[in-house]
Design a protein around this motif. Structure first.
Motif, PDB file in Angstrom:
ATOM      1  N   LYS A 230      10.659  31.180  -9.711  1.00  0.00           N
ATOM      2  CA  LYS A 230      11.299  30.800  -8.433  1.00  0.00           C
ATOM      3  C   LYS A 230      11.354  29.271  -8.389  1.00  0.00           C
ATOM      4  CE  LYS A 230      11.436  35.028  -6.989  1.00  0.00           C
ATOM      5  NZ  LYS A 230      10.180  35.723  -6.819  1.00  0.00           N
ATOM      6  N   TYR A 231      12.573  28.741  -8.242  1.00  0.00           N
ATOM      7  CA  TYR A 231      12.762  27.285  -8.261  1.00  0.00           C
ATOM      8  C   TYR A 231      13.119  26.787  -6.858  1.00  0.00           C
ATOM      9  CZ  TYR A 231      15.075  22.796  -9.331  1.00  0.00           C
ATOM     10  OH  TYR A 231      15.466  21.489  -9.353  1.00  0.00           O
ATOM     11  N   ILE A 232      12.383  25.802  -6.367  1.00  0.00           N
ATOM     12  CA  ILE A 232      12.649  25.243  -5.035  1.00  0.00           C
ATOM     13  C   ILE A 232      12.930  23.738  -5.159  1.00  0.00           C
ATOM     14  CG2 ILE A 232      11.670  24.800  -2.736  1.00  0.00           C
ATOM     15  CD1 ILE A 232       9.928  27.261  -3.086  1.00  0.00           C
ATOM     16  N   ASP A 233      14.074  23.309  -4.602  1.00  0.00           N
ATOM     17  CA  ASP A 233      14.395  21.877  -4.551  1.00  0.00           C
ATOM     18  C   ASP A 233      14.559  21.472  -3.080  1.00  0.00           C
ATOM     19  OD1 ASP A 233      15.436  19.349  -4.522  1.00  0.00           O
ATOM     20  OD2 ASP A 233      17.098  19.754  -5.893  1.00  0.00           O
ATOM     21  N   PRO A 234      13.511  20.934  -2.467  1.00  0.00           N
ATOM     22  CA  PRO A 234      13.572  20.639  -1.024  1.00  0.00           C
ATOM     23  C   PRO A 234      14.045  19.218  -0.691  1.00  0.00           C
ATOM     24  CG  PRO A 234      11.352  20.312  -1.815  1.00  0.00           C
ATOM     25  CD  PRO A 234      12.189  20.625  -3.024  1.00  0.00           C
ATOM     26  N   THR A 235      14.612  18.497  -1.698  1.00  0.00           N
ATOM     27  CA  THR A 235      14.908  17.061  -1.527  1.00  0.00           C
ATOM     28  C   THR A 235      15.552  16.715  -0.189  1.00  0.00           C
ATOM     29  OG1 THR A 235      15.198  16.900  -3.894  1.00  0.00           O
ATOM     30  CG2 THR A 235      16.064  15.077  -2.584  1.00  0.00           C
ATOM     31  N   TYR A 236      16.709  17.332   0.104  1.00  0.00           N
ATOM     32  CA  TYR A 236      17.444  16.928   1.312  1.00  0.00           C
ATOM     33  C   TYR A 236      16.712  17.337   2.587  1.00  0.00           C
ATOM     34  CZ  TYR A 236      21.145  15.409  -1.730  1.00  0.00           C
ATOM     35  OH  TYR A 236      21.845  14.729  -2.690  1.00  0.00           O
ATOM     36  N   MET A 237      15.946  18.423   2.506  1.00  0.00           N
ATOM     37  CA  MET A 237      15.190  18.846   3.693  1.00  0.00           C
ATOM     38  C   MET A 237      14.094  17.840   4.007  1.00  0.00           C
ATOM     39  SD  MET A 237      15.002  22.896   3.126  1.00  0.00           S
ATOM     40  CE  MET A 237      14.512  23.167   4.800  1.00  0.00           C
ATOM     41  N   ILE A 238      13.521  17.252   2.954  1.00  0.00           N
ATOM     42  CA  ILE A 238      12.434  16.284   3.162  1.00  0.00           C
ATOM     43  C   ILE A 238      12.995  14.947   3.653  1.00  0.00           C
ATOM     44  CG2 ILE A 238      10.651  14.930   1.981  1.00  0.00           C
ATOM     45  CD1 ILE A 238      10.118  17.344   0.198  1.00  0.00           C
ATOM     46  N   ARG A 239      14.071  14.494   3.014  1.00  0.00           N
ATOM     47  CA  ARG A 239      14.634  13.191   3.387  1.00  0.00           C
ATOM     48  C   ARG A 239      15.103  13.149   4.841  1.00  0.00           C
ATOM     49  NH1 ARG A 239      18.720  10.604  -0.572  1.00  0.00           N
ATOM     50  NH2 ARG A 239      20.057  11.431   1.045  1.00  0.00           N
ATOM     51  N   ALA A 240      15.551  14.314   5.341  1.00  0.00           N
ATOM     52  CA  ALA A 240      16.125  14.338   6.688  1.00  0.00           C
ATOM     53  C   ALA A 240      15.085  14.557   7.782  1.00  0.00           C
ATOM     54  CB  ALA A 240      17.198  15.428   6.750  1.00  0.00           C
ATOM     55  N   CYS A 241      13.815  14.675   7.391  1.00  0.00           N
ATOM     56  CA  CYS A 241      12.757  14.948   8.382  1.00  0.00           C
ATOM     57  C   CYS A 241      12.546  13.802   9.344  1.00  0.00           C
ATOM     58  CB  CYS A 241      11.430  15.095   7.649  1.00  0.00           C
ATOM     59  SG  CYS A 241      11.078  16.715   7.175  1.00  0.00           S
TER      60      CYS A 241
ATOM     61  N   ASP B 298       0.849  -1.201   0.000  1.00  0.00           N
ATOM     62  CA  ASP B 298       0.000   0.000   0.000  1.00  0.00           C
ATOM     63  C   ASP B 298       0.879   1.244   0.000  1.00  0.00           C
ATOM     64  OD1 ASP B 298      -1.909  -1.881   0.389  1.00  0.00           O
ATOM     65  OD2 ASP B 298      -2.545  -1.202   2.368  1.00  0.00           O
ATOM     66  N   LYS B 299       1.853   1.237   0.887  1.00  0.00           N
ATOM     67  CA  LYS B 299       2.816   2.338   0.921  1.00  0.00           C
ATOM     68  C   LYS B 299       4.024   1.919   1.749  1.00  0.00           C
ATOM     69  CE  LYS B 299       0.804   4.766   4.860  1.00  0.00           C
ATOM     70  NZ  LYS B 299       0.418   6.019   5.452  1.00  0.00           N
ATOM     71  N   THR B 300       5.105   2.640   1.571  1.00  0.00           N
ATOM     72  CA  THR B 300       6.307   2.371   2.365  1.00  0.00           C
ATOM     73  C   THR B 300       6.529   3.536   3.324  1.00  0.00           C
ATOM     74  OG1 THR B 300       7.554   3.242   0.495  1.00  0.00           O
ATOM     75  CG2 THR B 300       7.478   0.859   0.731  1.00  0.00           C
ATOM     76  N   PHE B 301       7.268   3.263   4.408  1.00  0.00           N
ATOM     77  CA  PHE B 301       7.430   4.323   5.417  1.00  0.00           C
ATOM     78  C   PHE B 301       8.257   5.492   4.869  1.00  0.00           C
ATOM     79  CE2 PHE B 301      11.233   1.755   6.503  1.00  0.00           C
ATOM     80  CZ  PHE B 301      12.192   2.752   6.686  1.00  0.00           C
ATOM     81  N   GLY B 302       7.931   6.665   5.317  1.00  0.00           N
ATOM     82  CA  GLY B 302       8.633   7.877   4.860  1.00  0.00           C
ATOM     83  C   GLY B 302       7.867   8.593   3.761  1.00  0.00           C
ATOM     84  N   PHE B 303       7.053   7.859   3.027  1.00  0.00           N
ATOM     85  CA  PHE B 303       6.321   8.453   1.903  1.00  0.00           C
ATOM     86  C   PHE B 303       5.312   9.501   2.385  1.00  0.00           C
ATOM     87  CE2 PHE B 303       2.476   8.198  -0.811  1.00  0.00           C
ATOM     88  CZ  PHE B 303       2.994   8.822  -1.934  1.00  0.00           C
ATOM     89  N   ASP B 304       4.547   9.124   3.387  1.00  0.00           N
ATOM     90  CA  ASP B 304       3.535  10.025   3.928  1.00  0.00           C
ATOM     91  C   ASP B 304       4.164  11.324   4.448  1.00  0.00           C
ATOM     92  OD1 ASP B 304       0.764   9.300   4.074  1.00  0.00           O
ATOM     93  OD2 ASP B 304       0.875   9.931   6.172  1.00  0.00           O
ATOM     94  N   THR B 305       5.276  11.160   5.153  1.00  0.00           N
ATOM     95  CA  THR B 305       5.999  12.324   5.687  1.00  0.00           C
ATOM     96  C   THR B 305       6.495  13.199   4.535  1.00  0.00           C
ATOM     97  OG1 THR B 305       6.755  10.922   7.493  1.00  0.00           O
ATOM     98  CG2 THR B 305       7.888  13.028   7.222  1.00  0.00           C
ATOM     99  N   ALA B 306       6.998  12.546   3.485  1.00  0.00           N
ATOM    100  CA  ALA B 306       7.535  13.291   2.337  1.00  0.00           C
ATOM    101  C   ALA B 306       6.434  14.115   1.682  1.00  0.00           C
ATOM    102  CB  ALA B 306       8.153  12.329   1.332  1.00  0.00           C
ATOM    103  N   VAL B 307       5.263  13.503   1.519  1.00  0.00           N
ATOM    104  CA  VAL B 307       4.148  14.218   0.895  1.00  0.00           C
ATOM    105  C   VAL B 307       3.742  15.408   1.773  1.00  0.00           C
ATOM    106  CG1 VAL B 307       1.707  14.017   0.253  1.00  0.00           C
ATOM    107  CG2 VAL B 307       3.307  12.205  -0.372  1.00  0.00           C
ATOM    108  N   GLU B 308       3.711  15.169   3.063  1.00  0.00           N
ATOM    109  CA  GLU B 308       3.316  16.239   3.987  1.00  0.00           C
ATOM    110  C   GLU B 308       4.341  17.375   3.989  1.00  0.00           C
ATOM    111  OE1 GLU B 308       1.523  14.763   7.596  1.00  0.00           O
ATOM    112  OE2 GLU B 308       2.544  16.342   8.714  1.00  0.00           O
ATOM    113  N   GLU B 309       5.614  17.005   4.044  1.00  0.00           N
ATOM    114  CA  GLU B 309       6.675  18.017   4.098  1.00  0.00           C
ATOM    115  C   GLU B 309       6.740  18.799   2.773  1.00  0.00           C
ATOM    116  OE1 GLU B 309       7.943  18.580   6.908  1.00  0.00           O
ATOM    117  OE2 GLU B 309       9.382  20.109   6.252  1.00  0.00           O
ATOM    118  N   ALA B 310       6.427  18.109   1.675  1.00  0.00           N
ATOM    119  CA  ALA B 310       6.452  18.766   0.356  1.00  0.00           C
ATOM    120  C   ALA B 310       5.436  19.906   0.291  1.00  0.00           C
ATOM    121  CB  ALA B 310       6.174  17.741  -0.741  1.00  0.00           C
ATOM    122  N   GLN B 311       4.397  19.832   1.138  1.00  0.00           N
ATOM    123  CA  GLN B 311       3.379  20.891   1.136  1.00  0.00           C
ATOM    124  C   GLN B 311       3.992  22.253   1.435  1.00  0.00           C
ATOM    125  OE1 GLN B 311       0.122  19.950   0.265  1.00  0.00           O
ATOM    126  NE2 GLN B 311       1.373  18.150  -0.062  1.00  0.00           N
TER     127      GLN B 311
END
Ligand code: ATP
Ligand code: MG
Length: 461
Positions: free
Chosen positions: A378-389, A240-253
């Protein structure tokens, strides 16, 4: 699918038997002459029967019966959309176990990239092992590297050590890529006397875990190898989903909202957010859906053009002229065909992707200059900020159950398995089945259609 002979009146039964075989779980008792003992994992204040899971318990993998192959999301295996039941093994504590806790030395290792929830899983593995009565629990540092780098000693783990690690992102044990020499790793497992190994990581890590499991079988080592799938991209089959995905979607907001505010506040503003998703666009799709602020969502599964009358740039021009601003969300693996090819690979051998975000930003700038319309990008790349949450509440619960079930699976005598959630039930799956390919967004699925309805974007072809 192609091997099924639909002319055979027994094809359904054969398909089901084949499925049963493929999803049967490798067990140490198949290799060793071992007798189970009553579990030491006590479920307080319950009668002896309650709360334990039976080896024959199953969860149903597919719960929709499609009436035609053209139904959205239908993966019917024959033209009549025949109903074939596919049951997988239920996870959880068994009444009989195959390890004496006093003789267990457990190892935990985290590999690949960071993902919210790693510490939650480590913590739950340690806590559950202790409840069984295991005293020798060790962390292997920096992924598979920790097995053979002498400068990286094992870290002793206990309830006290892991008590608060879930309050921070990252991995207590560190992660790394590359350097997985299976023979050397198994030498090291043997030398350390590890007989339960918990491996947290993505597809590459699981390929390694399966190879370690096979090598242990070859050497007749009674070692249980259990994986916990870690992929922030949610690209593991069947789950259904793997851990971290939900957090990533939320943080991406937060990034999408910032891009939206920047775009709305600037004259002819265009916000561009690049999110994770090397080959699967689940994060970009879900984040776009939940934010409601995205006008264009671009994912690896759906090809698109930037230029031309039906391209993304033309649509952005239309949005700027009609509503004054626009927000684009692009998955990192989207539109790689538009970029110069690269043979660069990371330490694990994964292709290093070209930066589609930067490319789109440049192309937007160029386009609006050419048509002589002002645009403020305006370009935003939040990759590392999301992964480290740190994991959010729902991921923390998922991690808890997966971590605990990993330990139950090892004590139950399984090896070469991984844990997951299918149709909201927790299950064990054989590793080869979950890494046989990557789970991707189905462009014919209802969810992708919902995303298109929400953004209002056309086909960019
Ligand atoms: P993610 O992609 O989410 O970051 P991953 O587990 O796929 O996670 P990788 O860097 O690809 O991350 O692999 C992690 C570890 O697994 C590395 O140490 C790598 O050497 C090893 N590995 C990768 N592929 C294989 C394979 N086919 N067989 C054995 N080991 C592998
Ligand atoms: Mg990977």
């Amino acid at each position: 699918k192609s091997e099924i002979d639909f002319g055979d009146p027994h094809w359904k039964q054969k398909f089901q038997e084949d499925f049963e075989n493929r999803f049967s779980l490798p067990h140490l008792k198949d290799e060793f002459d071992i007798k189970p003992i009553p579990t030491t994992f006590s479920l307080q204040k319950r009668s002896s029967q309650n709360g334990y899971v039976n080896d024959d318990d199953r969860a149903l993998l597919k719960v929709i019966k499609y009436s035609s192959p053209s139904s959205a999301g239908a993966e019917c295996i024959d033209p009549d959309c025949s109903w074939v039941e596919q049951w997988v093994h239920r996870a959880g504590p068994r009444m009989q176990i195959y390890f004496e806790p006093g003789k267990v030395k457990a190892g935990i290792v985290t590999c690949g990239g960071l993902c919210p929830g790693l510490n939650d899983v480590i913590r739950q593995i340690v806590l559950t092992l202790e409840v069984y009565g295991v005293q020798k629990i060790f962390g292997i540092q920096y992924g598979y590297r920790g097995f053979f780098e002498e400068s990286l000693p094992e870290i002793p783990l206990s309830r006290q050590v892991v008590q608060n690690i879930n309050l921070n992102g990252g991995s207590l044990l560190g992660v790394s890529r590359g350097g997985a020499n299976i023979s050397e790793i198994v030498d090291s497992i043997q030398a350390r006397g590890i007989n339960m190994l918990f491996i947290l990581g993505g597809d590459g890590t699981h390929a390694g875990a399966n190879a370690i499991h096979n090598e242990c079988r070859k050497r007749k080592l009674k070692v249980s190898v259990v994986g916990v799938p870690k992929t922030i991209d949610n690209d593991i089959l069947l789950m259904d989903k793997t851990f971290g995905f939900d957090t990533a979607v939320e943080e991406a907001q937060r990034s999408i909202n910032s891009a939206y505010i920047e775009a709305r506040s600037a004259y002819h503003g265009i916000g561009l957010v690049k999110l994770m998703g090397r080959s699967s666009g689940f994060i970009a799709m879900q984040a776009s859906l939940s934010s409601g602020q995205i006008d264009v969502c671009l994912i690896p599964e759906v090809p698109f053009k930037l230029g031309g009358p039906y391209g993304v740039l033309c649509h952005l021009e239309h949005l700027i002229k009609t509503k004054g601003s626009a927000v684009v969300c692009v998955a990192e693996g989207a539109g790689q065909d538009l970029l110069e090819k690269s043979d660069a690979r990371d330490a694990s051998g994964n292709p290093i992707l070209r930066d589609i975000g930067v490319h789109i930003q440049q192309q937007i700038r160029k386009h609006f200059k050419e048509i002589d319309v002002h645009a403020d990008i305006k370009y935003i790349d939040p990759t590392y900020m999301i992964r480290a949450c740190r994991a959010n509440a729902s991921d923390a619960i998922l991690c808890t159950v997966l971590g605990q079930n990993a330990v139950h699976g090892a004590f139950a005598g399984y090896s070469g398995i991984t844990v997951g959630i299918c149709n909201s039930h927790y299950v064990y799956l054989p590793i080869p089945e979950v890494i046989s390919s990557t789970r991707r967004v189905d462009p014919d699925s209802r969810m992708w259609h919902r995303c298109l309805t929400s953004t209002g974007q056309p086909d960019f072809l």
